[in-house]
Design a protein around this motif. Sequence first.
Motif, PDB file in Angstrom:
ATOM      1  N   ASP A 201      45.143 -42.702  43.737  1.00 34.77           N
ATOM      2  CA  ASP A 201      45.507 -43.549  42.599  1.00 34.77           C
ATOM      3  C   ASP A 201      46.295 -44.770  43.055  1.00 34.77           C
ATOM      4  O   ASP A 201      46.094 -45.880  42.542  1.00 34.77           O
ATOM      5  CB  ASP A 201      46.318 -42.734  41.594  1.00 34.77           C
ATOM      6  N   LEU A 202      47.184 -44.590  44.025  1.00 32.92           N
ATOM      7  CA  LEU A 202      47.953 -45.729  44.539  1.00 32.92           C
ATOM      8  C   LEU A 202      47.049 -46.730  45.258  1.00 32.92           C
ATOM      9  O   LEU A 202      47.219 -47.947  45.117  1.00 32.92           O
ATOM     10  CB  LEU A 202      49.050 -45.240  45.488  1.00 32.92           C
ATOM     11  N   TYR A 203      46.087 -46.229  46.025  1.00 32.16           N
ATOM     12  CA  TYR A 203      45.145 -47.134  46.687  1.00 32.16           C
ATOM     13  C   TYR A 203      44.316 -47.909  45.651  1.00 32.16           C
ATOM     14  O   TYR A 203      44.069 -49.119  45.806  1.00 32.16           O
ATOM     15  CB  TYR A 203      44.215 -46.345  47.613  1.00 32.16           C
ATOM     16  N   ALA A 204      43.867 -47.202  44.594  1.00 32.80           N
ATOM     17  CA  ALA A 204      43.094 -47.884  43.543  1.00 32.80           C
ATOM     18  C   ALA A 204      43.942 -48.932  42.827  1.00 32.80           C
ATOM     19  O   ALA A 204      43.466 -50.037  42.521  1.00 32.80           O
ATOM     20  CB  ALA A 204      42.562 -46.858  42.544  1.00 32.80           C
ATOM     21  N   THR A 205      45.216 -48.605  42.572  1.00 29.92           N
ATOM     22  CA  THR A 205      46.103 -49.565  41.913  1.00 29.92           C
ATOM     23  C   THR A 205      46.351 -50.776  42.803  1.00 29.92           C
ATOM     24  O   THR A 205      46.387 -51.928  42.327  1.00 29.92           O
ATOM     25  CB  THR A 205      47.438 -48.894  41.557  1.00 29.92           C
ATOM     26  N   LYS A 206      46.532 -50.535  44.101  1.00 31.24           N
ATOM     27  CA  LYS A 206      46.735 -51.656  45.023  1.00 31.24           C
ATOM     28  C   LYS A 206      45.511 -52.571  45.065  1.00 31.24           C
ATOM     29  O   LYS A 206      45.633 -53.808  45.096  1.00 31.24           O
ATOM     30  CB  LYS A 206      47.032 -51.116  46.425  1.00 31.24           C
ATOM     31  N   GLU A 207      44.309 -51.966  45.051  1.00 32.50           N
ATOM     32  CA  GLU A 207      43.087 -52.775  45.015  1.00 32.50           C
ATOM     33  C   GLU A 207      42.998 -53.590  43.728  1.00 32.50           C
ATOM     34  O   GLU A 207      42.557 -54.748  43.741  1.00 32.50           O
ATOM     35  CB  GLU A 207      41.865 -51.865  45.155  1.00 32.50           C
TER      36      GLU A 207
END
Length: 435
Positions: free
Chosen positions: A247-253
């Motif tokens: 989820d953090l990687y998706a939010t960063k993207e």
Amino acid sequence: MSFLIDSSIMITSQIRQYVVQVIFSVTFAFSCTMFELIIFEILGVLNSSSRYFHWKMNLCVILLILVFMVPFYIGYFIVSNIRLLHKQRLLFSCLLWLTFMYFFWKLGDPFPILSPKHGILSIEQLISRVGVIGVTLMALLSGFGAVNCPYTYMSYFLRNVTDTDILALERRLLQTMDMIISKKKRMAMARRTMFQKGEVHNKPSGFWGMIKSVTTSASGSENLTLIQQEVDALEELSRQLFLETADLYATKERIEYSKTFKGKYFNFLGYFFSIYCVWKIFMATINIVFDRVGKTDPVTRGIEITVNYLGIQFDVKFWSQHISFILVGIIIVTSIRGLLITLTKFFYAISSSKSSNVIVLLLAQIMGMYFVSSVLLIRMSMPLEYRTIITEVLGELQFNFYHRWFDVIFLVSALSSILFLYLAHKQAPEKQMAP
């Protein structure tokens, strides 16, 4: 329009039953034909008598499918999946269909949807009940979409995620995986030790030997049970940490995407839809409180207000026709596309070899009711002279009721969605993860 065809093909291609493919395809075709006839009304294509005939035929066919064919085959395939009822599936299918018809007919009792002078199997009786279900579905989806769209597009609602947060969470995940591996090693070594002791040593003799062996094996198995419980808890924690990391990687993207030109464009759309959502909720509240339903379509009314305010010479009738055509076209395409995307995701999420026929028929039922109800509501967005044939075909329905019912369900759905997204946003992990 290729996406619409591809979506319907993807759904029907997963079905082996020919009758299910035909029912879904015919429902989709006649649903799109209704929207095509709406555009014909605005453009004046074909004679009025020809358009009236095609409207009548289209509604009769789609009501026959939605009220008689689809419910019967849903019951038929449900009974076919039950082995005990397999020999008498036709009888039980008819019983299920009669049960559906009973509740479908009783649905119209609490609502003032039509005049009591119509016959039992008239178009008005059927379409009025289909309209209640479809308008409810449309209002629920519209209320959630009006709130979820700005929440998804606007960068304002994105969490502030940095590389430090991601590294800290990954470190916790690796530590948890190391603990799981070490505990599983301990369990394997303990099992190996217990196995070797059981193989090498002879069975204990005597009363005290038996007690010693029982207590030793009991303590060893108890330790293994405790370690296994710890491993299960750590594995559940690792799954949660993995999901949070993804989820953090998706939010960063999404944060990086929001800085691009396309991301800024969607961010602007998010602000626009947020204003539209507030306005729609406000107008729905006003309509409910004052029991108000618009008599003029929004395009003509908006042009009249603008022309009177600016004091300019303007052909309201001519431009309202063209703008209404564009507006109705946008509503039609976005409605069909949005519904098919939702149905496709829903189908792939829950379908299986046994339930796929029933699910596709349910999707066809939802799609048909949704599109029939869209005609009831789009009618208000058309200028008065283009509603004549649609009003004649639909009969003496209480059109004002459907618009008020839509406002009530839309308001409930939008406010519930705001509350749900607010709680979900507050409970989302921010920056409390320590490295």
